[in-house]
Design a protein around this motif. Structure first.
Motif, PDB file in Angstrom:
ATOM      1  N   LEU A 103      14.799  93.107  35.500  1.00 18.38           N
ATOM      2  CA  LEU A 103      14.199  93.984  36.506  1.00 18.38           C
ATOM      3  C   LEU A 103      13.790  93.208  37.754  1.00 18.38           C
ATOM      4  O   LEU A 103      13.923  93.708  38.884  1.00 18.38           O
ATOM      5  N   GLU A 104      13.302  91.978  37.534  1.00 16.86           N
ATOM      6  CA  GLU A 104      12.915  91.166  38.686  1.00 16.86           C
ATOM      7  C   GLU A 104      14.127  90.838  39.551  1.00 16.86           C
ATOM      8  O   GLU A 104      14.062  90.920  40.793  1.00 16.86           O
ATOM      9  N   LYS A 105      15.240  90.480  38.893  1.00 20.23           N
ATOM     10  CA  LYS A 105      16.461  90.197  39.653  1.00 20.23           C
ATOM     11  C   LYS A 105      16.971  91.438  40.370  1.00 20.23           C
ATOM     12  O   LYS A 105      17.404  91.362  41.527  1.00 20.23           O
ATOM     13  N   HIS A 106      16.916  92.583  39.688  1.00 22.81           N
ATOM     14  CA  HIS A 106      17.357  93.826  40.325  1.00 22.81           C
ATOM     15  C   HIS A 106      16.476  94.171  41.521  1.00 22.81           C
ATOM     16  O   HIS A 106      16.973  94.662  42.548  1.00 22.81           O
ATOM     17  N   GLU A 107      15.165  93.921  41.389  1.00 26.02           N
ATOM     18  CA  GLU A 107      14.268  94.204  42.497  1.00 26.02           C
ATOM     19  C   GLU A 107      14.558  93.281  43.680  1.00 26.02           C
ATOM     20  O   GLU A 107      14.553  93.715  44.844  1.00 26.02           O
ATOM     21  N   GLN A 108      14.813  91.993  43.363  1.00 25.63           N
ATOM     22  CA  GLN A 108      15.173  91.072  44.438  1.00 25.63           C
ATOM     23  C   GLN A 108      16.487  91.481  45.105  1.00 25.63           C
ATOM     24  O   GLN A 108      16.613  91.418  46.334  1.00 25.63           O
ATOM     25  N   THR A 109      17.453  91.917  44.267  1.00 29.24           N
ATOM     26  CA  THR A 109      18.734  92.368  44.818  1.00 29.24           C
ATOM     27  C   THR A 109      18.541  93.605  45.690  1.00 29.24           C
ATOM     28  O   THR A 109      19.156  93.739  46.764  1.00 29.24           O
TER      29      THR A 109
ATOM     30  N   ALA B 116      17.427  94.696  53.169  1.00 34.52           N
ATOM     31  CA  ALA B 116      17.332  93.832  54.350  1.00 34.52           C
ATOM     32  C   ALA B 116      18.698  93.616  54.984  1.00 34.52           C
ATOM     33  O   ALA B 116      18.836  93.683  56.218  1.00 34.52           O
ATOM     34  N   ASP B 117      19.721  93.379  54.150  1.00 29.31           N
ATOM     35  CA  ASP B 117      21.057  93.139  54.699  1.00 29.31           C
ATOM     36  C   ASP B 117      21.624  94.390  55.359  1.00 29.31           C
ATOM     37  O   ASP B 117      22.224  94.325  56.443  1.00 29.31           O
TER      38      ASP B 117
ATOM     39  N   LEU C  65      31.646  80.689  44.053  1.00 33.86           N
ATOM     40  CA  LEU C  65      32.844  81.472  43.735  1.00 33.86           C
ATOM     41  C   LEU C  65      32.503  82.726  42.938  1.00 33.86           C
ATOM     42  O   LEU C  65      33.074  83.798  43.176  1.00 33.86           O
ATOM     43  N   ASP C  66      31.581  82.612  41.957  1.00 38.72           N
ATOM     44  CA  ASP C  66      31.241  83.776  41.141  1.00 38.72           C
ATOM     45  C   ASP C  66      30.459  84.832  41.909  1.00 38.72           C
ATOM     46  O   ASP C  66      30.349  85.974  41.458  1.00 38.72           O
ATOM     47  N   LYS C  67      29.893  84.456  43.059  1.00 36.77           N
ATOM     48  CA  LYS C  67      29.079  85.397  43.831  1.00 36.77           C
ATOM     49  C   LYS C  67      29.858  86.084  44.943  1.00 36.77           C
ATOM     50  O   LYS C  67      29.302  86.947  45.627  1.00 36.77           O
ATOM     51  N   LEU C  68      31.114  85.674  45.133  1.00 31.73           N
ATOM     52  CA  LEU C  68      31.877  86.235  46.244  1.00 31.73           C
ATOM     53  C   LEU C  68      32.045  87.741  46.145  1.00 31.73           C
ATOM     54  O   LEU C  68      32.174  88.430  47.155  1.00 31.73           O
ATOM     55  N   PHE C  69      32.059  88.257  44.921  1.00 32.12           N
ATOM     56  CA  PHE C  69      32.297  89.684  44.728  1.00 32.12           C
ATOM     57  C   PHE C  69      31.001  90.483  44.688  1.00 32.12           C
ATOM     58  O   PHE C  69      31.022  91.684  44.423  1.00 32.12           O
ATOM     59  N   ASP C  70      29.845  89.807  44.899  1.00 36.40           N
ATOM     60  CA  ASP C  70      28.580  90.526  44.995  1.00 36.40           C
ATOM     61  C   ASP C  70      28.470  91.197  46.350  1.00 36.40           C
ATOM     62  O   ASP C  70      29.017  90.708  47.351  1.00 36.40           O
ATOM     63  N   ARG C  71      27.758  92.263  46.401  1.00 37.53           N
ATOM     64  CA  ARG C  71      27.646  93.025  47.639  1.00 37.53           C
ATOM     65  C   ARG C  71      26.842  92.267  48.696  1.00 37.53           C
ATOM     66  O   ARG C  71      25.797  91.676  48.394  1.00 37.53           O
ATOM     67  N   LEU C  72      27.334  92.302  49.903  1.00 37.10           N
ATOM     68  CA  LEU C  72      26.688  91.698  51.063  1.00 37.10           C
ATOM     69  C   LEU C  72      26.538  90.195  50.934  1.00 37.10           C
ATOM     70  O   LEU C  72      25.742  89.588  51.658  1.00 37.10           O
ATOM     71  N   TYR C  73      27.284  89.592  49.988  1.00 43.96           N
ATOM     72  CA  TYR C  73      27.167  88.142  49.846  1.00 43.96           C
ATOM     73  C   TYR C  73      28.153  87.439  50.779  1.00 43.96           C
ATOM     74  O   TYR C  73      29.332  87.800  50.845  1.00 43.96           O
ATOM     75  N   ARG C  74      27.638  86.442  51.473  1.00 45.32           N
ATOM     76  CA  ARG C  74      28.489  85.584  52.295  1.00 45.32           C
ATOM     77  C   ARG C  74      28.083  84.143  52.011  1.00 45.32           C
ATOM     78  O   ARG C  74      26.929  83.854  51.685  1.00 45.32           O
ATOM     79  N   VAL C  75      29.024  83.263  52.134  1.00 42.97           N
ATOM     80  CA  VAL C  75      28.750  81.867  51.807  1.00 42.97           C
ATOM     81  C   VAL C  75      27.636  81.321  52.684  1.00 42.97           C
ATOM     82  O   VAL C  75      26.762  80.592  52.236  1.00 42.97           O
TER      83      VAL C  75
END
Length: 464
Positions: free
Chosen positions: A235-241, A247-248, A405-415
């Motif tokens: 839940l904490e991770k989901h809240e941070q996401t 924000a994004d 690499l594993d985060k590239l497919f997350d939403r609004l993620y950029r390197v």
């Protein structure tokens, strides 16, 4: 009236302890009574052995049993002579006889002659009564037996049994009291752990997702505590996401809107003329904003399971070739070499939505076009297997760190972690690609490219 769980646990444990103690008390009482009765019978049988010797000696002197029939007092004296010294009643003279209860030894001794006719015997003699032969000059002159004791009637024996029963009762009460003393802290300890979990659950429900509970054991409560901590972490991770997402999205929407507002206000104030170039700039920002909204809409539909797919038999290579032809001029304009190796003469049949496949390929080509340095390369090729076809997108630098690499497919993620969007895009394209691939029962993954950039590998099941 509500009963607290601590009280319920205490009463349950105490009830179980009382039940066990009661069963033990009854079993021990029955076992002792039966064992003591067997002991008395065995002691009397030993006395019978002693009496048999006395009777054989008396018969050897008298040559018959008439002396007992004529003088019953002599029979009682012989019985008394067989009594062990430790069982004689103190204070009585050797010649005095103490009265015996009905069920004691003297009333249960059976004496029969050689023809098994009763000399001293009850009329209803049991047929299976064990009899000891009495011998004289190796001839059986009579039989001696003992009726089994069915109940304890001796005052001393009864007093002893009563004392033992009282001792058993005291021990049982002490065990119940000890069980109560043990049950109270045990119930408090169990309830304490439940209270900690309940308090943590209330904090978690209030939005305090950093709440954790200590794991103090490996039992069910310990496993529940670990599961609670895992839930709180999720839940904490989901809240941070969620916060990062808001924000994004706010930034992505604010940037083109700010540009549009500034351009329009400049035209309104006469600072900037409404030239075709200015109108084109405004149109570009509108297109960018529209694309962002459309991407968000597609992702929201995918989350809800409402993203529609019109699947039909299609050829993977044909759909990929159409997307490549569309982007060749843009790659040539940036000086990026587009190398392709598509199967010819061999179809790669898929049961898929051709429009969504085109969107998939376009997003990947758009991503590579934006982030590949001018003068670089993009290599696209297809591998056909027995049950699946694999599409590879390999571009030149710059590359992506392996940790990202594993985060590239997350939403609004950029390197890059900054808010700069000079390269365009909002980090939603690859997320949409993953949704499309998963909707077609395929997989998509990112690896370091042999050319120095990014390698995207897509595997889709074939229908043929």
């Amino acid at each position: 009236m509500k009963i607290r769980i601590q009280t319920k646990l205490f009463l349950a444990m105490l009830a179980v302890a009382c039940g066990v103690v009661a069963c033990m008390f009854l079993v021990m009482r029955w076992s002792f009574h039966r064992g003591f009765l067997d002991y008395v019978n065995k002691a009397d049988l030993e006395r019978v052995e002693s009496l048999a010797g006395v009777l054989e000696e008396a018969y050897a002197l008298e040559r018959s049993w008439r002396f007992l029939q004529d003088d019953p007092r002599r029979w009682r004296r012989l019985l008394r002579a067989s009594l062990p010294d430790q069982f004689r009643e103190p204070g009585r003279q050797p010649g005095q006889m103490r009265p015996e209860p009905r069920h004691l030894f003297a009333r249960r001794v059976v004496l029969l002659d050689a023809g098994k006719q009763g000399i001293f015997a009850p009329p209803d003699l049991p047929e299976n009564l064990p009899l000891k032969p009495l011998l004289h000059e190796e001839k059986t002159v009579g039989y001696l037996g003992l009726l089994p004791l069915k109940m304890i009637a001796d005052a001393r024996q009864l007093r002893f049994v009563t004392e033992q029963k009282q001792a058993f009762a005291i021990i049982a009460l002490a065990m119940v009291f000890l069980a109560a003393l043990v049950a109270i802290p045990l119930a408090q300890r169990m309830v304490k752990r439940i209270r900690v979990l309940a308090s943590a659950t209330h904090r978690l429900a209030s939005g305090h997702y950093d709440t954790r509970v200590p794991v103090e054991s490996s039992d069910e409560m310990g496993r529940l505590s670990r599961d609670f901590n895992t839930l709180a972490l999720t839940l904490e991770k989901h809240e941070q996401t969620r916060r990062q997402w808001i924000a994004d999205i706010s930034h992505e929407l604010r940037t083109p809107l700010s540009i549009l507002r500034g351009e329009i206000e400049a035209m309104q104030d006469g600072i900037r003329a409404a030239t075709p170039q200015a109108i084109g700039s405004l149109h570009g920002e509108v297109i960018r904003l529209s694309r962002l909204v459309n991407d968000l809409y597609d992702l929201s539909l995918s989350d809800l399971g409402a993203l529609t797919y019109s699947k039909a038999d299609t050829d993977l290579a044909e759909a990929l070739a159409q997307a490549l032809d569309l982007y060749r001029p843009e790659y040539a304009g940036k000086g990026i070499s587009l190398e392709t190796d598509l199967p010819t003469g061999t179809a790669c049949p898929l049961f898929a939505d051709s429009k969504r496949l085109h969107q998939l390929y376009s997003n990947l080509l758009e991503n590579s076009l934006k982030y590949t340095d001018p003068g670089g390369r993009l290599r696209v090729f297809v591998e056909r297997g027995d049950a699946a076809a694999t599409v590879h997108f390999q571009d030149s630098g710059p590359g992506v760190p392996e940790g990202d690499l594993d985060k590239l497919f997350d939403r609004l993620y950029r390197v890059d972690s900054s808010r700069n969007r000079e390269m365009g895009g909002a980090g939603l394209g690859l997320s949409i690609c993953r949704s499309i691939v998963e909707a077609h029962a395929g997989t998509i993954a990112a690896f370091p490219s042999p050319l120095g950039g990014l390698w995207v590998k897509i595997e889709l099941p074939m229908s043929g």
